[in-house]
Design an enzyme around this catalytic site. Structure first.
Site, mmCIF file in Angstrom:
data_model
loop_
_atom_site.group_PDB
_atom_site.id
_atom_site.type_symbol
_atom_site.label_atom_id
_atom_site.label_comp_id
_atom_site.label_asym_id
_atom_site.label_seq_id
_atom_site.Cartn_x
_atom_site.Cartn_y
_atom_site.Cartn_z
ATOM 1 C CG HIS A 139 -1.901 1.280 1.325
ATOM 2 N ND1 HIS A 139 -1.734 1.918 2.578
ATOM 3 C CD2 HIS A 139 -2.758 1.888 0.460
ATOM 4 C CE1 HIS A 139 -2.798 3.080 2.234
ATOM 5 N NE2 HIS A 139 -3.153 2.658 1.073
ATOM 6 C CG HIS A 163 -7.654 5.870 -1.747
ATOM 7 N ND1 HIS A 163 -7.075 6.944 -1.035
ATOM 8 C CD2 HIS A 163 -6.526 4.701 -1.748
ATOM 9 C CE1 HIS A 163 -6.015 6.418 -0.313
ATOM 10 N NE2 HIS A 163 -5.838 4.912 -0.675
ATOM 11 N NE ARG A 238 0.507 21.900 -0.302
ATOM 12 C CZ ARG A 238 0.013 20.659 -0.223
ATOM 13 N NH1 ARG A 238 -1.281 20.566 -0.006
ATOM 14 N NH2 ARG A 238 0.586 19.841 -0.619
ATOM 15 C CB CYS A 285 3.200 26.246 -2.200
ATOM 16 S SG CYS A 285 3.462 24.668 -2.663
ATOM 17 C CE1 TYR A 423 5.473 21.199 0.846
ATOM 18 C CE2 TYR A 423 5.013 20.219 2.904
ATOM 19 C CZ TYR A 423 4.660 20.792 1.859
ATOM 20 O OH TYR A 423 3.366 21.014 1.276
#
Lengths: 581, 581
Positions: A139, A163, A238, A285, A423
């Site tokens: 997964h 999903h 965001r 961002c 990040y």
């Protein structure tokens, strides 16, 4: 309709995925070949529904990496580059065929018994029962899948909209072992709606949506350069998770990690006990301009254009003052290295969004870190962290934690996924097979950046005007002031210097900030004669900050698997038309 | 010999310069065409004698700019690019022909009467008398030429060795009006030697000399990467003026600008009154790697290779502590913006070398600015500022003032030439006609940098070893730590990540510095397989700091008229030989 689900047969389009055996982990040679799905975005998609899973090669780290992505970094991650226009219009939908299931029927009670690897892990989805035991280790979201063990997938898939794609359903269908008893299905149906995004606020329709759940969107570039201070409604959004609903009356901010038992502050206390500071600061961002990296090679992440950056005036208490009130002093300075933040936005496991910044940034008088409760003169909007967010000027957006609930002074960085396994920047040579997240520092200050907001790429400029006006923004992290923007009309061969401004036209410009505290962007503009013979222009911009850092020329050498830190020269191509109008 | 000088006729090689009339400012059309000489360096020159003046186009700012250069920025400025090898071996020497002068003979007394524009400005040089009145406004060094009015040029030309070139003598010869009386010549001869560089210290012969007077030299690159801490003897030398001889017993450091009358400190007081701090910090000249900019287009400045950077361990008092002792506090913080420094190195006008840094850097606990009296565990060598220099970690070399005499807390930057009209960066489009020094900030923090020290450009690598080892250094300004160096063997198409170290091999590496205080470079190394088919390699390196600033890909877009801030990817080409040894 729900009552048809029992009869549903999920037909795959994922032809290359061989069945069950290939996915079984007990066959290492097969399992190595069996790919988990990497995620691709339909090139110009502005809707998280346009997502699909596809099979690509995978490696030992892919799972971990994708787990990270799924843990909220960008649930809308299914991104791809090379789809043809025609493909973009395809709407992925579940193929439903009325067909009588040959599989046994199980009760919810029976399903609930299967909650461990030992007993087997079963889940239900829209009336089907699935034994996903063998899938657990593959997964992409890691062990979090176990949270659904013995129960329904729906609430988790509602949180992680990635999903909701045909290929995911294809994979799930491989594991179907039965049908859920009709009366148990009805119970699930009568449960209250569990869409965790149902209370998200309304947004301005002009925003270009990269992902609906969680909500991620940016304003059209040409609007960005119209206002020095970006109106809150079009300030880029965001979100990693659903927007929490916070009652300001019962809101409490906890300050932890310092001797003396810490400090708890209500919103009123935060407002009244500490002086109010106002800071105009640009937030960006880490993934701003990621779409340009996608043109080099596919990356994982929201396909941001050039507008995942905005500038606002924030007001609130200084973090420094609050930390001092909580007991921060020379003693703490000896061991403290980081200040951690937690938001009230949480995933299905109850894990809050988290991040940290270096303690010297947090406690310095010159760091200007705010616990902001106002944005552009009004209470923080819900999307921007109501009632309180951290504003860490000069630092990547991801550390400006919204819906702030807890501050912890610590010797350690935040242990959160977003600090440790996301990040961060890597070499272009690093892929999901080789990435070691520990090898790179968490992004804090961002590098120098600029982009062209006007004209748009592909625009037509009339030769009638004999000149072209180019506009954009420029900013650098760490309080480094942008001191120059060079603009080229010929792809970077020759350059002209643009005019910078740090206020709206006609307004008195802000005074120059002290060194190291230039938190706000500069807007820039240049009007230049059209080259007499040119039919096309390749307009390029590059900015220089007062540490004389420059933007890299091209994107490929700074390409990285997460597509962050995309700050190569920005280029737009325009056509010159002879049309007089 | 001196006694032949009376008969000297300076014959020019500067054929294109028409005579007197062209240089006369009262004829504007001619004067516009008449060029003053721009300075060019013989490509690979390592000796300031290999300098020549040449005519190029000039503009309103050229004079000012060159004045700046002559004011000490680099007296050895006469640089050019495109000389053939053959020309490099030409030694410029005064063409002396025995010839009886037809010009009148003047006494020194008569010469001395001509010291103003109104009375005419006369000077003597090696027995000749020159009326340079009309030349004053064209002098690249500006009004400083008036200091020589009525007297001899020799002491001034001794200081600014750039004058010791044939073309300069050619120009001077245009203004000859007579001979100096023989007995006055003898008096000049009997005056003590006035070479202000005569007391400069001895230097290590391995240094590559860019200019002898003032002394500017760098170590061979391959030695740089051999020692994490550069031995003082080969630490790059960058002097703007003669090395002052300072008696440590009478040395006095003055701290000014604060209420209460300031502070004066002897060397002993500086050592005893303040705690001693040790900081390992890399210093880099703004002009490091300037030679690469010269390959794009000629710039003005010393033709540094890649070694105008070195790393040392400095020890001394903290500037912060000294300023606090001198009365710096919250009151001063309200108005103070800069801390200015003056050196004891002075030009013929008595002007000291000067620079300033932002007050927050000077006073911050985290700024780590030292008043250093030790380098690598020993008293500062004469070339590095004995007895006291400022070490401003993370900041361009030019602000690390040597032979420190005075510190002034001020609302203003240093007014010195080096702060105001030099050590600034400009757009590639800015030339000496258009440059406005006020438009750019003084360089303080430097951008991210790296270079390849081994192998050398043009080296031959044996295929026998089947692999190649590449070494280099990487550093960034502002305390930003280098976190990664990427190395390419194919000109930048593919990359590998080098190993970094912050100590010598076999030594325990230094602990990681706190954020924003990574003052020292990293050395890096990578051993990579030779590509099987390659006959040549283009090896490239690029570094990334922890603000994720990257180096620009190429030099042309960051080219600037002074050739500073040269930090594009560094490239070396090597040939692979099949020779087994």
């Amino acid at each position: 309709m729900y009552h048809n689900i029992n009869a549903m047969l999920l037909l795959g389009r994922c032809r290359y995925l061989t069945r069950f055996g290939l996915l079984a982990p007990q066959r290492p040679q097969a399992s190595a070949a069996a790919a988990w799905c990497a995620v691709r975005l339909v090139g110009s998609s502005s809707n998280s529904e346009d997502q699909r899973w596809e099979r690509t090669g995978h490696g030992p780290n892919l799972r971990q990496a994708l787990a990270g992505l799924l843990a909220g970094t960008g649930a809308a991650l299914a991104y791809g580059l090379h789809h043809h226009k025609a493909e973009q219009t395809e709407v992925v939908s579940v193929q439903v065929q009325a067909q009588t299931s040959q599989l046994p029927v199980f009760s919810q009670e029976e399903v609930t018994k299967h909650r461990t690897l030992k007993d087997g892990v079963w889940v239900t989805y829209k009336g089907g029962v699935y034994d996903i035991t063998d899938f657990i280790s593959m997964h992409p979201g890691g062990d979090k899948i176990l949270l659904a063990a013995g129960g329904a997938l729906e609430p988790f898939w509602a949180l992680y909209a990635v999903h909701n794609q045909e290929h995911v359903l294809d994979i799930l269908s491989e594991y179907k072992v039965g049908e859920l008893r009709a009366e148990d299905q009805k119970k699930q149906q009568s449960a209250p709606s569990s869409d965790p995004y149902s209370s998200d606020p309304k947004r301005h329709p002009v925003l270009r949506v990269n992902s609906l759940k969680p909500f991620n969107a940016e304003p059209p570039p040409e609007l960005l350069s119209d206002s020095y201070v970006t109106p809150s409604a079009i300030f880029f959004k965001r979100n990693h998770l659903p927007v929490p609903q916070v009652d300001p009356a019962s809101y409490e901010l906890q300050v932890d990690g310092l001797p003396g038992g810490g400090l708890k502050l209500s919103l009123e206390e935060l407002k009244n006990r500490f002086p109010k500071y106002t800071v105009t600061a640009t937030l960006q961002c880490a993934g701003n301009r990621r779409s340009e990296m996608n043109t080099v090679k596919q990356v994982k992440g929201l396909n941001w254009g050039i507008s995942a950056i905005s500038n606002a005036t924030w007001a609130g208490a200084r973090l420094r003052d609050v930390l001092l009130a909580a007991g921060y002093g020379p003693d703490a300075a000896r061991w403290a290295r980081h200040v951690q933040f937690e938001g009230l936005d949480k995933d299905v496991t109850g894990t809050m969004y988290g991040a940290s910044i270096p303690v010297n940034k947090a406690t310095s008088e010159e760091g200007d870190v705010l616990l902001a409760y106002e944005m552009n003169g009004e209470p923080l909007p819900a999307d921007h962290g109501f009632p309180v967010r951290v504003v860490v000027p000069g630092t990547v957006g991801a550390r400006n934690v919204k819906w702030l609930s807890k501050i912890t002074v610590s010797a350690e960085e935040s242990g959160s996924h977003w600090q440790q396994n996301d990040y961060k920047g890597f070499s272009p040579t690093t892929d999901w097979d080789t990435v070691d997240f520990k090898s790179a520092p968490a992004i804090q200050e961002l590098p120098v950046q600029s982009a062209i907001t006007v004209p748009a790429d592909g625009a037509v400029v009339s030769r009638g005007g004999e000149e072209v006006t180019v506009k954009g923004y420029a900013w650098s992290g760490g309080g480094r002031e942008v001191v120059r923007v060079d603009v080229s009309l010929d792809g970077g061969k020759t350059w002209q210097v643009a005019q910078l401004r740090n206020g709206d036209k006609g307004q008195t410009p802000e005074p120059s900030p002290p060194p190291g505290r230039a938190w706000a962007w500069k807007l820039w503009e240049i009007t230049a004669p059209l080259p007499p013979e040119a039919r096309q222009l390749e307009i390029v911009c590059k900015a220089v900050d007062n540490s004389y850092n420059m933007q890299p020329d091209t994107a490929a050498p700074i390409w990285n698997l997460r597509g962050v830190l995309s700050n190569a020269w920005h280029r737009v191509k325009v056509t010159i038309s002879d049309d007089e109008e």
